[in-house]
Write an enzyme that holds these catalytic residues in place. Structure first.
Site, PDB file in Angstrom:
ATOM      1  N   ARG A  53     -25.439 -29.235  35.330  1.00 43.85           N
ATOM      2  CA  ARG A  53     -24.101 -29.586  35.821  1.00 43.85           C
ATOM      3  C   ARG A  53     -23.097 -28.477  35.515  1.00 43.85           C
ATOM      4  NH1 ARG A  53     -24.444 -34.842  32.216  1.00 43.85           N
ATOM      5  NH2 ARG A  53     -26.596 -34.388  32.819  1.00 43.85           N
TER       6      ARG A  53
ATOM      7  N   LYS B 119     -28.863 -25.199  42.299  1.00 45.33           N
ATOM      8  CA  LYS B 119     -29.116 -24.953  40.878  1.00 45.33           C
ATOM      9  C   LYS B 119     -30.319 -24.042  40.738  1.00 45.33           C
ATOM     10  CE  LYS B 119     -30.779 -27.261  36.678  1.00 45.33           C
ATOM     11  NZ  LYS B 119     -31.326 -28.516  36.116  1.00 45.33           N
TER      12      LYS B 119
ATOM     13  N   GLU C 230     -27.441 -28.683  31.141  1.00 44.87           N
ATOM     14  CA  GLU C 230     -26.873 -27.407  31.569  1.00 44.87           C
ATOM     15  C   GLU C 230     -26.712 -27.291  33.079  1.00 44.87           C
ATOM     16  OE1 GLU C 230     -30.565 -27.064  33.149  1.00 44.87           O
ATOM     17  OE2 GLU C 230     -30.125 -27.800  31.133  1.00 44.87           O
TER      18      GLU C 230
ATOM     19  N   LYS D 215     -36.525 -28.574  24.245  1.00 40.93           N
ATOM     20  CA  LYS D 215     -37.416 -29.576  24.822  1.00 40.93           C
ATOM     21  C   LYS D 215     -38.724 -29.635  24.036  1.00 40.93           C
ATOM     22  CE  LYS D 215     -35.785 -28.809  29.589  1.00 40.93           C
ATOM     23  NZ  LYS D 215     -35.227 -30.129  29.902  1.00 40.93           N
TER      24      LYS D 215
END
Length: 450
Positions: A297, A211, A295, A223
């Site tokens: 995954r 990732k 995001e 966030k």
């Protein structure tokens, strides 16, 4: 081999030199104690480890762990290196961004070929971990998707291995809808970087999928200030998989290994993916985006699919994926998932040898059902209000693992970063999982396919 070579690892024969500053024995010759020794730096140091109680395999692994851990402890990110970087490329300056001090560590050994090789492996792994940590520590404005892609391409050229970079146009032609959706809000292109090291022509391939969120603001599910702190580290999975391939290639490991790095930025703009959007993944499966901050995954699922299409029979993915894993296991333990018990058993045994900590969390129909609620898509990317976030994310990824593929998923949010300096390591990216990954991939007894 190394552009900046102040810290050194040497050995001397016991008959030649009897005195030493550090004496260790089994039970104390641990990665933790070697990291503490490295962190102290200071003057040159001779190390004697009492061999009694070690099997030959344990002894060799201890030497490799010890040297690597000395580098782990000595490593500091160089602020001055950032000043010198300017507009220059990261790869050409990567050694100046790593500061290990100038201590010379001399191991008092018999000097067998196996011992010397173990010291050399430990040094190489420590250096590769340092480069991965440096990539993680770099500010986002010094390391965008194109910068990491360029780093990977230059590294591949140096190693003499294949590297292909897929930008927006190629990703669209392929159908990598999940990766592209995550990156929609960025003015920069997404990238899938694929490096291939063929060390055993004709054998099965193993894929290392990382990732690489160069920065994760959360998208429209923005966030908080505290939550956004440290989001430059959301690409540590990709950085570590890239540097693991460097380690394997230099070691000339007799395995076929590809690294698939999924690079994007999850930021806000009028074009950013929105809650409720339905995207089509590379596998042809549709996903409703419930949470734009789930995001990781999404980028990984396209990487897992691509790796299998490229012939990988084993897929290992590494990600700073869920805070649920950190909440469950803390900052020292990586959440471990997989679809084959024997592979997980071998992984856990290997981790006991390297001194890293893992704990297997559950998967199964209970968690799969939690994301099967969408009326518009095959499943959603999130299970609102259900808990068990790490297991749900793992089950999301499992939907993209094909029959006959051995799969291991590592969720390392907690251990990926040292959040406050300790007596073992400096603050910043940690290189978590790399020691176990290296030992697992180089073990002659490991089977990589069902």
């Amino acid at each position: 081999m190394w552009g900046v070579d102040k810290m050194k690892i040497r050995w001397t024969n016991q008959a030649e030199e009897q005195q030493a500053e550090v004496f260790l024995e089994k039970g104390r010759a641990t990665p933790e104690n070697f990291r503490k020794l490295g962190k102290k730096r200071g003057g040159d140091c001779r190390i004697v480890v009492k061999k009694e109680g070690f099997s030959e395999k344990e002894w060799i692994q201890m030497l490799c762990n010890g040297v690597c851990s000395l580098y782990d402890g000595a490593y500091q990110f160089s602020r001055n290196g950032v000043k010198m970087l300017g507009k220059q490329k990261v790869y050409e300056n990567r050694d100046s961004l790593c500061d290990y001090g100038d201590t010379c560590y001399t191991f008092v050994l018999e000097g067998s070929a196996q011992e010397i090789a173990a010291l050399e492996r430990g040094e190489l792994l420590g250096r590769c971990k340092g480069h991965a940590r440096t990539l993680g520590n770099l500010p986002n404005n010094y390391l965008h998707t194109e910068d990491l892609a360029s780093y990977a391409q230059t590294l591949a050229q140096e190693l003499g291995i294949d590297c292909e970079i897929y930008g927006d146009q190629k990703l669209e032609e392929l159908g990598c809808g999940a990766l592209l959706a995550v990156n929609q809000g960025s003015r920069r292109e997404a990238a899938m970087v694929v490096l291939r090291y063929e060390g055993a022509p004709g054998a099965d391939w193993t894929a290392l999928v990382g990732k690489g969120l160069m920065f994760d603001a959360g998208g429209y599910h923005l966030k908080s200030v505290d939550g956004m702190n440290g989001m430059k580290y959301d690409m540590c999975g990709a950085a570590e998989m890239l540097e693991m391939l460097e380690y394997l290639a230099i070691q000339k490991v007799e395995k076929n290994v590809m690294a698939v790095l999924m690079l994007a930025e999850n930021v806000i703009s009028p074009d950013a993916v929105k809650m409720g959007d339905v995207i089509t993944t590379l596998a042809g499966k549709t996903v409703e985006v419930y949470n734009t901050d789930a995001e990781g995954r999404l980028v990984l699922c396209d990487g897992i699919t691509f790796a299998q299409r490229m012939g990988a029979r084993t897929v290992i993915d590494l990600a700073t994926l869920t805070y649920s894993a950190q909440s469950a296991l803390g900052d020292q333990v990586v959440a471990l998932f997989g679809n084959e018990r024997e592979a997980l058993r071998i992984w856990e045994e290997t981790a006991e040898q390297t001194g890293e900590y893992y704990w297997q969390l559950p998967m199964g129909p209970i968690y799969h059902k939690m994301i099967e609620w969408s009326i518009c898509a095959d499943f959603a990317n999130y299970a609102p209000g259900k808990g068990a976030g790490a297991s749900v994310a793992a089950c999301f990824l499992e939907n993209f693992v094909e029959d006959g593929t051995q799969w291991i998923h590592l969720d390392m949010v907690g251990p990926s970063v040292v959040r406050k300096e300790t007596d073992e390591m400096a603050e910043g990216a940690s290189g978590a999982c790399m020691s176990t990954l290296a030992a697992y991939l180089t073990s002659t007894g490991t089977s990589f396919s069902k």
